[in-house]
Design a protein around this motif. Sequence first.
Motif, PDB file in Angstrom:
ATOM      1  N   SER A   1     -34.213 -47.763 -41.409  1.00 16.30           N
ATOM      2  CA  SER A   1     -35.252 -46.934 -42.042  1.00 16.30           C
ATOM      3  C   SER A   1     -35.530 -45.693 -41.197  1.00 16.30           C
TER       4      SER A   1
ATOM      5  N   ARG B   1     -35.284 -39.652 -47.119  1.00 15.91           N
ATOM      6  CA  ARG B   1     -36.192 -40.647 -46.531  1.00 15.91           C
ATOM      7  C   ARG B   1     -35.722 -42.019 -46.990  1.00 15.91           C
ATOM      8  N   LEU B   2     -35.220 -42.815 -46.056  1.00 10.95           N
ATOM      9  CA  LEU B   2     -34.690 -44.140 -46.368  1.00 10.95           C
ATOM     10  C   LEU B   2     -35.673 -45.216 -45.952  1.00 10.95           C
ATOM     11  N   LEU B   3     -35.951 -46.110 -46.879  1.00 13.22           N
ATOM     12  CA  LEU B   3     -36.779 -47.271 -46.567  1.00 13.22           C
ATOM     13  C   LEU B   3     -35.974 -48.519 -46.884  1.00 13.22           C
ATOM     14  N   VAL B   4     -35.770 -49.345 -45.881  1.00 13.23           N
ATOM     15  CA  VAL B   4     -35.082 -50.617 -46.075  1.00 13.23           C
ATOM     16  C   VAL B   4     -36.126 -51.720 -46.027  1.00 13.23           C
ATOM     17  N   SER B   5     -36.128 -52.541 -47.065  1.00 12.29           N
ATOM     18  CA  SER B   5     -37.138 -53.606 -47.147  1.00 12.29           C
ATOM     19  C   SER B   5     -36.458 -54.967 -47.184  1.00 12.29           C
TER      20      SER B   5
ATOM     21  N   SER C   1     -34.581 -46.253 -51.501  1.00 16.73           N
ATOM     22  CA  SER C   1     -35.093 -47.570 -51.118  1.00 16.73           C
ATOM     23  C   SER C   1     -33.971 -48.580 -51.255  1.00 16.73           C
ATOM     24  N   LEU C   2     -33.731 -49.323 -50.205  1.00 16.08           N
ATOM     25  CA  LEU C   2     -32.680 -50.342 -50.212  1.00 16.08           C
ATOM     26  C   LEU C   2     -33.244 -51.669 -49.768  1.00 16.08           C
ATOM     27  N   HIS C   3     -32.699 -52.742 -50.322  1.00 14.63           N
ATOM     28  CA  HIS C   3     -33.003 -54.061 -49.788  1.00 14.63           C
ATOM     29  C   HIS C   3     -32.020 -54.349 -48.664  1.00 14.63           C
TER      30      HIS C   3
ATOM     31  N   ALA D   1     -35.042 -39.368 -51.462  1.00 15.27           N
ATOM     32  CA  ALA D   1     -35.623 -40.638 -51.021  1.00 15.27           C
ATOM     33  C   ALA D   1     -34.759 -41.772 -51.548  1.00 15.27           C
TER      34      ALA D   1
END
Lengths: 108, 110
Positions: free
Chosen positions: A82, A103-107, A12-14, A10
Motif C-alpha cells: 500500500s 494510490r494503492l490500497l491493499v486490504s 484497491s486490491l485484496h 486509485a
Amino acid sequence: GDQVEQSPSALSLHEGTSSALRCNFTTTTRSVQWFRQNSRGSLINLFYLASGTKENGRLKSAFDSKELYSTLHIRDAQLEDSGTYFCAAETGGYKVVFGSGTRLLVSP
Amino acid sequence: NSKVIQTPRYLVKGQGQKAKMRCIPEKGHPVVFWYQQNKNNEFKFLINFQNQEVLQQIDMTEKRFSAECPSNSPCSLEIQSSEAGDSALYLCASSPKEVFFGKGTRLTVV
C-alpha cells in the motif's frame, strides 16, 4: 509541455491478487523510474529502466521507448505494498517529469 | 536506499517569513533537483543543478525562491517571503542517472 499520463489514479486490491499500473508518455523518453511513496512522504526507488523489463520479487516493470509507455505489475499483493506509486520520465537534459500517481490500497 | 539528506524534516513559518531548507546530495552525484509536492501529490519541478551551475529553473523560482549548490557545502532552497500557497513537501534529489530522493522538508506556512 511534456506530460506523463498515469493510470489508474486509485486502485484497491485484496491480498494475493495482482494488477498493473501504466504510464503513457507524450514525448521521447530516455528512461523511466518507478517509485513508491509512503505515508510519511519518503520516495522509495523501485525500478530504473532505459529499456526492456526488470523484475524484483513480486514487482515487474517494462518500458517501451518506441510505443512510449511503461508498466508496473504487482503480483500477489501484500498489505505492505500500500502506498502511492509514481512513474517519472527522463525526457532529456536532466528533465524528469512525474506522473500524477496511483494510490494503492491493499486490504486483507 | 537513498543517501540524500534533507533538513529540517518539518518547518513552520509565518506568512512573509523566510524559509530555508538544506540538502546534502549523495556523494558523486553531479545533478541535484528540487521539487515541490502539493497536497494533491502533484510534483512541480523547481530547479536543478549540475555541479554548482543551474541547468533549468521555472519562473516561480526566479522570483521569491532562490537556490544554490555551492561546492563543499549543502545545497539550499530558500523562500524569501513565504505565502500560504507555499505549504508543501519540498523534495531534493540527486542523480548520476537514476534519481534518488531525500525524505523531504514539509513546510507549513501559517
